[in-house]
Design a protein around this motif. Structure first.
Motif, PDB file in Angstrom:
ATOM      1  N   VAL A 124     -21.031   2.710  -5.811  1.00  0.00           N
ATOM      2  CA  VAL A 124     -23.071   2.379  -5.452  1.00  0.00           C
ATOM      3  C   VAL A 124     -23.303   2.703  -6.990  1.00  0.00           C
ATOM      4  O   VAL A 124     -24.726   1.431  -6.743  1.00  0.00           O
ATOM      5  CB  VAL A 124     -23.428   3.881  -4.204  1.00  0.00           C
ATOM      6  N   LEU A 140     -15.725  -0.450  -2.159  1.00  0.00           N
ATOM      7  CA  LEU A 140     -16.113   0.893  -1.900  1.00  0.00           C
ATOM      8  C   LEU A 140     -15.015   1.323  -1.679  1.00  0.00           C
ATOM      9  O   LEU A 140     -14.208   0.717  -0.236  1.00  0.00           O
ATOM     10  CB  LEU A 140     -17.160   0.444  -0.360  1.00  0.00           C
ATOM     11  N   THR A 164     -13.597   2.759   1.970  1.00  0.00           N
ATOM     12  CA  THR A 164     -14.132   3.076   3.424  1.00  0.00           C
ATOM     13  C   THR A 164     -13.335   3.663   4.400  1.00  0.00           C
ATOM     14  O   THR A 164     -12.274   3.993   4.102  1.00  0.00           O
ATOM     15  CB  THR A 164     -14.460   0.950   4.239  1.00  0.00           C
ATOM     16  N   GLU A 183     -18.150   0.383   6.216  1.00  0.00           N
ATOM     17  CA  GLU A 183     -19.167  -0.019   4.917  1.00  0.00           C
ATOM     18  C   GLU A 183     -20.738   0.783   4.559  1.00  0.00           C
ATOM     19  O   GLU A 183     -20.276   1.735   3.758  1.00  0.00           O
ATOM     20  CB  GLU A 183     -19.615  -1.334   4.123  1.00  0.00           C
ATOM     21  N   VAL A 233     -21.620   4.775   2.481  1.00  0.00           N
ATOM     22  CA  VAL A 233     -22.627   4.618   2.047  1.00  0.00           C
ATOM     23  C   VAL A 233     -23.526   6.091   2.377  1.00  0.00           C
ATOM     24  O   VAL A 233     -24.641   6.553   1.726  1.00  0.00           O
ATOM     25  CB  VAL A 233     -23.479   3.483   1.990  1.00  0.00           C
ATOM     26  N   VAL A 270     -30.366   0.522   3.101  1.00  0.00           N
ATOM     27  CA  VAL A 270     -28.397   0.491   3.006  1.00  0.00           C
ATOM     28  C   VAL A 270     -28.838  -1.070   4.084  1.00  0.00           C
ATOM     29  O   VAL A 270     -28.691  -0.661   5.170  1.00  0.00           O
ATOM     30  CB  VAL A 270     -27.229   1.128   2.956  1.00  0.00           C
ATOM     31  N   ALA A 289     -26.595  -3.891   6.284  1.00  0.00           N
ATOM     32  CA  ALA A 289     -25.005  -5.062   6.490  1.00  0.00           C
ATOM     33  C   ALA A 289     -25.483  -6.200   6.851  1.00  0.00           C
ATOM     34  O   ALA A 289     -25.913  -6.420   6.947  1.00  0.00           O
ATOM     35  CB  ALA A 289     -23.622  -4.447   7.923  1.00  0.00           C
ATOM     36  N   LEU A 344     -29.012  -2.394  -0.982  1.00  0.00           N
ATOM     37  CA  LEU A 344     -27.834  -1.943  -0.805  1.00  0.00           C
ATOM     38  C   LEU A 344     -27.494  -2.630   0.271  1.00  0.00           C
ATOM     39  O   LEU A 344     -27.912  -2.503   0.948  1.00  0.00           O
ATOM     40  CB  LEU A 344     -27.392  -0.845  -1.163  1.00  0.00           C
ATOM     41  N   VAL A 350     -23.785  -4.304   2.196  1.00  0.00           N
ATOM     42  CA  VAL A 350     -22.678  -3.995   2.378  1.00  0.00           C
ATOM     43  C   VAL A 350     -21.991  -5.146   3.543  1.00  0.00           C
ATOM     44  O   VAL A 350     -22.542  -6.160   4.198  1.00  0.00           O
ATOM     45  CB  VAL A 350     -22.808  -2.814   2.787  1.00  0.00           C
ATOM     46  N   GLN A 380     -17.382  -3.777   0.574  1.00  0.00           N
ATOM     47  CA  GLN A 380     -17.956  -4.508  -0.980  1.00  0.00           C
ATOM     48  C   GLN A 380     -19.585  -3.487  -0.927  1.00  0.00           C
ATOM     49  O   GLN A 380     -20.474  -3.541   0.236  1.00  0.00           O
ATOM     50  CB  GLN A 380     -17.648  -5.674  -1.497  1.00  0.00           C
ATOM     51  N   VAL A 381     -20.190  -3.730  -1.790  1.00  0.00           N
ATOM     52  CA  VAL A 381     -21.561  -3.543  -2.092  1.00  0.00           C
ATOM     53  C   VAL A 381     -22.080  -4.030  -3.240  1.00  0.00           C
ATOM     54  O   VAL A 381     -21.730  -3.819  -4.575  1.00  0.00           O
ATOM     55  CB  VAL A 381     -21.630  -1.875  -2.050  1.00  0.00           C
TER      56      VAL A 381
END
Length: 196
Positions: A20, A33, A35, A46, A50, A124, A126, A176, A178, A182-183
């Motif tokens: 991150v 990331l 997970t 994801e 985070v 954050v 998705a 962020l 995700v 991945q981020v």
């Protein structure tokens, strides 16, 4: 114990934290990331990663309506993070959304103050994928010259919302994105330039 936490909390949360931080320090780059096991169909692994990495009992969290309606998500947050949940986006340190359509406009979140810009919300979000969407060209700290990204599933008016957010600097939210383990980070200092 509720399922879904990191199998090795110290090592895995440390690795996720580094991912991150690297994503925010190097805007637009994709970081892998760690997970955990899934906790619910409504919350991607994801997002769980985070949330486990960044939140604690001093970090109020805003969840989108679908996540907030999921008992498994609420129990997981209470048990693993101990973070208070808030319904007012202005009071959130972190905001978690399963898709862009469930996210209020960026300016509805805590934008920080001139004295304490670091108190703003980190969102954050998705998305379906970090590639394959409309092309955006980035400039700013942590980017050499320009960088091209194409995340899929951003709000339709994202470019305008991000320009307004960037104009508030040093205030403003950090984002962020995700997907697929991945981020990608878009800190408030990043600009989307014309021609992208």
């Amino acid at each position: 114990m509720l399922e879904g936490g990191f199998a090795d909390p110290v090592l895995q949360s440390g690795a996720a934290f580094r991912a991150v931080m690297a994503a925010l320090a190097n805007p637009g780059t994709v970081q892998n990331l760690v997970t955990p096991a899934p906790i619910s169909d409504s919350m991607s692994t994801e997002l769980v990663s985070v949330l486990l990495t960044l939140s604690d009992h001093d970090s109020p969290i805003w969840l989108d309506d679908v996540l907030r309606a999921d008992t498994a998500v609420l129990e997981f947050v209470a048990f693993h993070a101990g973070a208070p949940l808030v319904s007012d986006p202005q009071k959130a340190v972190f905001a978690i959304a399963g898709e862009a359509t469930r996210l209020p406009a960026l300016d509805q979140f805590n934008l920080g103050t001139q004295e304490y810009p670091d108190r703003s919300t980190t969102i954050v979000l998705a998305v379906p994928a970090l590639h394959g969407g409309a092309a955006l060209t980035l400039r700013g700290p942590g980017i050499k010259d320009t960088l091209h990204i194409s995340p899929l599933g951003l709000p339709e008016d994202f470019r305008a919302q991000w320009a307004a957010n960037r104009a508030l600097f040093p205030r403003g939210i950090d984002l962020l994105l995700v997907a697929d383990g991945q981020v990608m980070g878009l800190p408030r200092s990043t600009r989307i330039v014309e021609g992208s």
